[in-house]
Motif scaffolding. Sequence first.
Motif, mmCIF file in Angstrom:
data_model
loop_
_atom_site.group_PDB
_atom_site.id
_atom_site.type_symbol
_atom_site.label_atom_id
_atom_site.label_comp_id
_atom_site.label_asym_id
_atom_site.label_seq_id
_atom_site.Cartn_x
_atom_site.Cartn_y
_atom_site.Cartn_z
ATOM 1 N N MET A 81 0.829 -1.196 0.000
ATOM 2 C CA MET A 81 0.000 0.000 0.000
ATOM 3 C C MET A 81 0.862 1.244 0.000
ATOM 4 O O MET A 81 0.619 2.198 -0.680
ATOM 5 C CB MET A 81 -0.920 0.007 1.221
ATOM 6 C CG MET A 81 -0.395 0.795 2.437
ATOM 7 S SD MET A 81 -1.399 0.523 3.902
ATOM 8 C CE MET A 81 -0.178 0.798 5.181
ATOM 9 N N ALA A 82 1.942 1.223 0.774
ATOM 10 C CA ALA A 82 2.785 2.403 0.838
ATOM 11 C C ALA A 82 4.220 1.925 0.723
ATOM 12 O O ALA A 82 4.491 0.738 0.607
ATOM 13 C CB ALA A 82 2.566 3.145 2.148
ATOM 14 N N SER A 83 5.129 2.855 0.742
ATOM 15 C CA SER A 83 6.524 2.506 0.577
ATOM 16 C C SER A 83 7.018 1.689 1.749
ATOM 17 O O SER A 83 6.410 1.649 2.809
ATOM 18 C CB SER A 83 7.342 3.784 0.476
ATOM 19 O OG SER A 83 7.317 4.441 1.725
ATOM 20 N N ARG A 84 8.149 1.034 1.527
ATOM 21 C CA ARG A 84 8.757 0.247 2.598
ATOM 22 C C ARG A 84 9.073 1.114 3.814
ATOM 23 O O ARG A 84 8.995 0.671 4.946
ATOM 24 C CB ARG A 84 10.051 -0.398 2.088
ATOM 25 C CG ARG A 84 9.896 -1.880 1.753
ATOM 26 C CD ARG A 84 11.228 -2.433 1.331
ATOM 27 N NE ARG A 84 11.845 -1.556 0.340
ATOM 28 C CZ ARG A 84 13.152 -1.286 0.265
ATOM 29 N NH1 ARG A 84 13.979 -1.828 1.134
ATOM 30 N NH2 ARG A 84 13.618 -0.474 -0.669
ATOM 31 N N GLU A 85 9.457 2.361 3.555
ATOM 32 C CA GLU A 85 9.808 3.241 4.677
ATOM 33 C C GLU A 85 8.599 3.504 5.570
ATOM 34 O O GLU A 85 8.711 3.550 6.785
ATOM 35 C CB GLU A 85 10.339 4.582 4.159
ATOM 36 C CG GLU A 85 11.755 4.493 3.612
ATOM 37 C CD GLU A 85 11.796 4.682 2.111
ATOM 38 O OE1 GLU A 85 10.759 4.424 1.452
ATOM 39 O OE2 GLU A 85 12.857 5.091 1.609
ATOM 40 N N ILE A 86 7.445 3.681 4.932
ATOM 41 C CA ILE A 86 6.245 3.945 5.730
ATOM 42 C C ILE A 86 5.800 2.678 6.449
ATOM 43 O O ILE A 86 5.389 2.725 7.610
ATOM 44 C CB ILE A 86 5.138 4.528 4.822
ATOM 45 C CG1 ILE A 86 5.552 5.957 4.412
ATOM 46 C CG2 ILE A 86 3.796 4.552 5.537
ATOM 47 C CD1 ILE A 86 4.603 6.601 3.443
ATOM 48 N N GLU A 87 5.931 1.545 5.780
ATOM 49 C CA GLU A 87 5.639 0.275 6.440
ATOM 50 C C GLU A 87 6.542 0.089 7.661
ATOM 51 O O GLU A 87 6.108 -0.395 8.704
ATOM 52 C CB GLU A 87 5.859 -0.905 5.479
ATOM 53 C CG GLU A 87 4.900 -0.964 4.311
ATOM 54 C CD GLU A 87 3.509 -1.448 4.719
ATOM 55 O OE1 GLU A 87 3.332 -1.833 5.884
ATOM 56 O OE2 GLU A 87 2.601 -1.400 3.869
ATOM 57 N N ALA A 88 7.810 0.470 7.509
ATOM 58 C CA ALA A 88 8.748 0.321 8.617
ATOM 59 C C ALA A 88 8.312 1.168 9.811
ATOM 60 O O ALA A 88 8.380 0.729 10.962
ATOM 61 C CB ALA A 88 10.163 0.712 8.175
ATOM 62 N N LEU A 89 7.829 2.373 9.522
ATOM 63 C CA LEU A 89 7.356 3.240 10.599
ATOM 64 C C LEU A 89 6.113 2.646 11.257
ATOM 65 O O LEU A 89 5.994 2.609 12.485
ATOM 66 C CB LEU A 89 7.057 4.647 10.049
ATOM 67 C CG LEU A 89 6.481 5.660 11.031
ATOM 68 C CD1 LEU A 89 7.386 5.824 12.252
ATOM 69 C CD2 LEU A 89 6.271 7.011 10.352
ATOM 70 N N ALA A 90 5.188 2.153 10.429
ATOM 71 C CA ALA A 90 3.977 1.531 10.979
ATOM 72 C C ALA A 90 4.339 0.324 11.849
ATOM 73 O O ALA A 90 3.779 0.130 12.931
ATOM 74 C CB ALA A 90 3.029 1.122 9.852
ATOM 75 N N ASN A 91 5.306 -0.467 11.383
ATOM 76 C CA ASN A 91 5.712 -1.636 12.165
ATOM 77 C C ASN A 91 6.355 -1.253 13.484
ATOM 78 O O ASN A 91 6.099 -1.874 14.518
ATOM 79 C CB ASN A 91 6.679 -2.506 11.355
ATOM 80 C CG ASN A 91 5.974 -3.205 10.216
ATOM 81 O OD1 ASN A 91 4.759 -3.387 10.250
ATOM 82 N ND2 ASN A 91 6.726 -3.582 9.189
ATOM 83 N N ALA A 92 7.198 -0.217 13.440
ATOM 84 C CA ALA A 92 7.860 0.222 14.675
ATOM 85 C C ALA A 92 6.817 0.726 15.671
ATOM 86 O O ALA A 92 6.903 0.455 16.869
ATOM 87 C CB ALA A 92 8.891 1.313 14.373
ATOM 88 N N LEU A 93 5.813 1.431 15.179
ATOM 89 C CA LEU A 93 4.762 1.932 16.079
ATOM 90 C C LEU A 93 3.886 0.792 16.573
ATOM 91 O O LEU A 93 3.456 0.784 17.732
ATOM 92 C CB LEU A 93 3.907 2.979 15.356
ATOM 93 C CG LEU A 93 4.543 4.362 15.201
ATOM 94 C CD1 LEU A 93 3.719 5.215 14.234
ATOM 95 C CD2 LEU A 93 4.668 5.067 16.541
ATOM 96 N N ALA A 94 3.620 -0.190 15.706
ATOM 97 C CA ALA A 94 2.729 -1.294 16.087
ATOM 98 C C ALA A 94 3.326 -2.129 17.217
ATOM 99 O O ALA A 94 2.596 -2.819 17.924
ATOM 100 C CB ALA A 94 2.440 -2.177 14.883
ATOM 101 N N ARG A 95 4.648 -2.063 17.376
ATOM 102 C CA ARG A 95 5.267 -2.838 18.451
ATOM 103 C C ARG A 95 5.197 -2.139 19.805
ATOM 104 O O ARG A 95 5.564 -2.725 20.817
ATOM 105 C CB ARG A 95 6.726 -3.161 18.095
ATOM 106 C CG ARG A 95 6.833 -4.308 17.055
ATOM 107 C CD ARG A 95 8.255 -4.837 16.961
ATOM 108 N NE ARG A 95 9.170 -3.826 16.451
ATOM 109 C CZ ARG A 95 9.468 -3.673 15.160
ATOM 110 N NH1 ARG A 95 8.948 -4.463 14.263
ATOM 111 N NH2 ARG A 95 10.294 -2.731 14.775
#
Lengths: 198, 198
Positions: free
Chosen positions: B1-15
């Motif tokens: 859906m979005a770039s890897r960088e944004i996914e990385a941010l979402a993942n870091a927040l989801a933890r």
Amino acid sequence: MASREIEALANALARLPGLGPRSARRAVLHLMKKRENALQPLLAALQTVSEKLSTCSTCGNVDTSDPCSICADPRRDETMLCVVEEVSDLWALDRSRLFPGRYHVLGGRLSALEGVRPEDLTIDRLVARVSNGGTDEVVLAMNATLEGQTTAHYVAERLEKFPVRLSQLAHGLPVGGELDYLDEGTLAQALRARRPVA
Amino acid sequence: MASREIEALANALARLPGLGPRSARRAVLHLMKKRENALQPLLAALQTVSEKLSTCSTCGNVDTSDPCSICADPRRDETMLCVVEEVSDLWALDRSRLFPGRYHVLGGRLSALEGVRPEDLTIDRLVARVSNGGTDEVVLAMNATLEGQTTAHYVAERLEKFPVRLSQLAHGLPVGGELDYLDEGTLAQALRARRPVA
Ligand SMILES: [Zn+2]
Ligand SMILES: [Zn+2]
């Protein structure tokens, strides 16, 4: 209890949707305990996103590149365009991976109450995209609210002179429902059963 | 859906505790929409904390300075010491602003099951602090769990040869309750009604 710097971090986290003051404090503690595995990755991810963040000049999506990863993806069907109110709607729809085309973010909805007029949205840009040709179908995926549906009607009127099929998400969206809050099943059903605009 | 960088941010927040994948995505969108008012302050706060984060060599608190802001505060009563299992307990207690003294963070609790022995905690350092003199009262503020209470008894034994009053939080803590999850009212009551260790 802690230094001003830590309070500042707790406050910044507490302002995120979904995190209150109490969970923000727990998040701060978590970050401080897991310096390598939580704080550093979050910091790095935020830094990267902050540096690269841009609004796609084609579709209005926010991403770390312009054109955004969706517009730049050659596997995306260029002939289908899904029009949404907000970036959050684009994300909600795209999560379901059911729409193979591209998007157009209006940046809001028409609202007499809030004084939002057509020229406040990216409707002219949408009309330009469609008038450039190459689009076969435009899916109007506005929220099932009064203002969303008003916006959909207005956009449909602006596009009716072009040789494109106009469709909208099937009714089945709960009345007053906002796309961004719906489960993927409901979204999938609404998208699959989309119907031509009368 | 979005770039890897944004996914990385979402993942870091989801933890982060309290944020699941869905609310993490909403948080990312919020940060991207409010670049100046949300993303930048959070980034700056994280950067500062990340640079300055340290464990207080006196009490074991985590803060942006060593000694921590509590140990460095001259208004804090040096004669009272409150012993807690974790930094999160220190924060939970200190939030209630009812304890005027200083703290000692053990860094855990004795546990046969998890193989945590006295030398794995900062008990020797606590004994050294008390043996240096100047302490009149030590409040044992361990969790009301079996392991917390075992730890309290062990610490009490190690300190009984010193001329200090030993007290512990009043029972009234719910059985199995963890300090960090209790409301301030319960904490306040437990602290006010603390009693000498028999
Ligand atoms: Zn785009
Ligand atoms: Zn300290």
